[in-house]
Scaffold this active site. Structure first.
Site, PDB file in Angstrom:
ATOM      1  N   LYS A  65       0.814  -1.227   0.000  1.00  0.00           N
ATOM      2  CA  LYS A  65       0.000   0.000   0.000  1.00  0.00           C
ATOM      3  C   LYS A  65       0.846   1.276   0.000  1.00  0.00           C
ATOM      4  O   LYS A  65       0.459   2.276  -0.594  1.00  0.00           O
ATOM      5  CB  LYS A  65      -0.956   0.022   1.197  1.00  0.00           C
ATOM      6  N   ASP A 101     -10.087   2.491   2.654  1.00  0.00           N
ATOM      7  CA  ASP A 101     -10.158   1.709   3.901  1.00  0.00           C
ATOM      8  C   ASP A 101     -10.910   2.454   5.009  1.00  0.00           C
ATOM      9  O   ASP A 101     -11.754   1.875   5.699  1.00  0.00           O
ATOM     10  CB  ASP A 101      -8.749   1.360   4.394  1.00  0.00           C
TER      11      ASP A 101
END
Ligand code: ATR
Length: 273
Positions: A65, A101
């Site tokens: 990420k 997220d």
């Protein structure tokens, strides 16, 4: 057909292909979504190759990420705050990076689980990438205050300073915590090793809601302890997983899928595994 993929290492057990295939069926979108295991040192090459072959977008999971954040040419505000990207969109010469997220967590908490965040007292455990993605999204919901507790206190201090402009944020060591929280969110990776963050029992016992971003067939160690201590409401991160995927699907396709049937199917799969 438009193609998408999740990149991770490992990635074989990712539920994202199942989730996005279900979203596509449900919304009548023609797309193909696969899982690609990039070598640890080969994330950028794998993504570029996928894009050169016509890929339209990608999800990114552990451990890539932060690298995806560096790869993206245009970052959303929430990706910039998280310093991590879980969703890439390829359009013309540009690579857009976003992070869904935090939105997934908030959607799961507020809509699926009916937790009121506005005016609440939130304790977040951990100060790594997962916490960083969650904190700005939680602060945007207007909690009374948000406390960050971390095993390495300096990292909690740093995050509290960094996000202090977005709301009332404090850092604390685990030992100094008092039982004064409505919601506790576990954003540590402790459960991966079957471990518990060193949270005093009274703090967990005193919370209205315990949320663990991790999930699995068995109850996570933190949620098992919360149940034992009488914390009345508890949830794992399976809903967050589905909601972050729905938000990515929306970024790519402009359509919001219904998440509840997919969450129900995944829960059944987990229990049968
Ligand atoms: P992620 O991207 O999953 O957040 P990370 O950036 O490596 O991963 O952060 C992991 C987080 O879990 C950190 O907050 C870490 O605490 P430290 O900063 O002290 O390392 C926390 N963590 C991992 N294992 C833990 C354990 N057994 N007990 C408590 N905290 C733990």
């Amino acid at each position: 057909m438009d193609t998408y993929a999740v990149f991770g290492h490992p990635v074989a057990h990712s539920k994202s292909p199942f989730i996005h295939a279900a979203f596509a069926r449900q919304t009548g979108q023609a797309l193909l979504y696969t899982a690609i295991e990039a070598p640890r040192e080969g994330f950028r090459d794998a993504v570029m190759q996928f894009r050169a072959q016509g890929g339209k977008g990608a999800n990114v999971t552990v451990p890539f990420k932060e690298e995806a954040y560096r790869l993206a040419g245009v970052l959303s505000e929430r990706a910039r705050l998280a310093q991590a990207v879980n969703t890439l969109r390829f359009e013309g010469a540009e690579i857009y990076g976003d992070n869904t997220d935090g939105a997934g967590l908030v959607q799961d908490l507020t809509v699926n689980l009916g937790v009121q965040l506005d005016g609440s007292r939130i304790l977040i455990l951990g100060a790594g990438g997962a916490a960083r993605g969650a904190i700005p999204a939680l602060l945007a919901q207007g909690p009374m205050r948000l406390t960050i507790a971390n095993r390495t206190p300096q990292r909690a201090d740093e995050l509290a300073r960094e996000f202090g402009a977005l709301g009332l944020v404090a850092a604390s060591g685990f030992d100094a915590l008092a039982p004064e929280y409505d919601l506790i969110v576990n954003a540590t990776s402790a459960s991966l090793a079957g471990d518990l963050p060193p949270l005093p029992d009274a703090v967990l016992a005193g919370a209205q809601f315990a949320y663990d971003m991790m999930y699995g067939a068995a109850e996570t160690p933190l949620l098992a302890l919360a149940r034992k201590l009488g914390c009345p409401r508890r949830a794992d991160g399976l809903g967050m997983l589905v909601e972050q995927a729905a938000e990515a699907f929306f970024l790519w396709r402009g359509v919001r899928p219904q998440t509840q049937p997919v969450l129900t199917a995944l829960r059944q799969q987990l229990q049968q595994a």
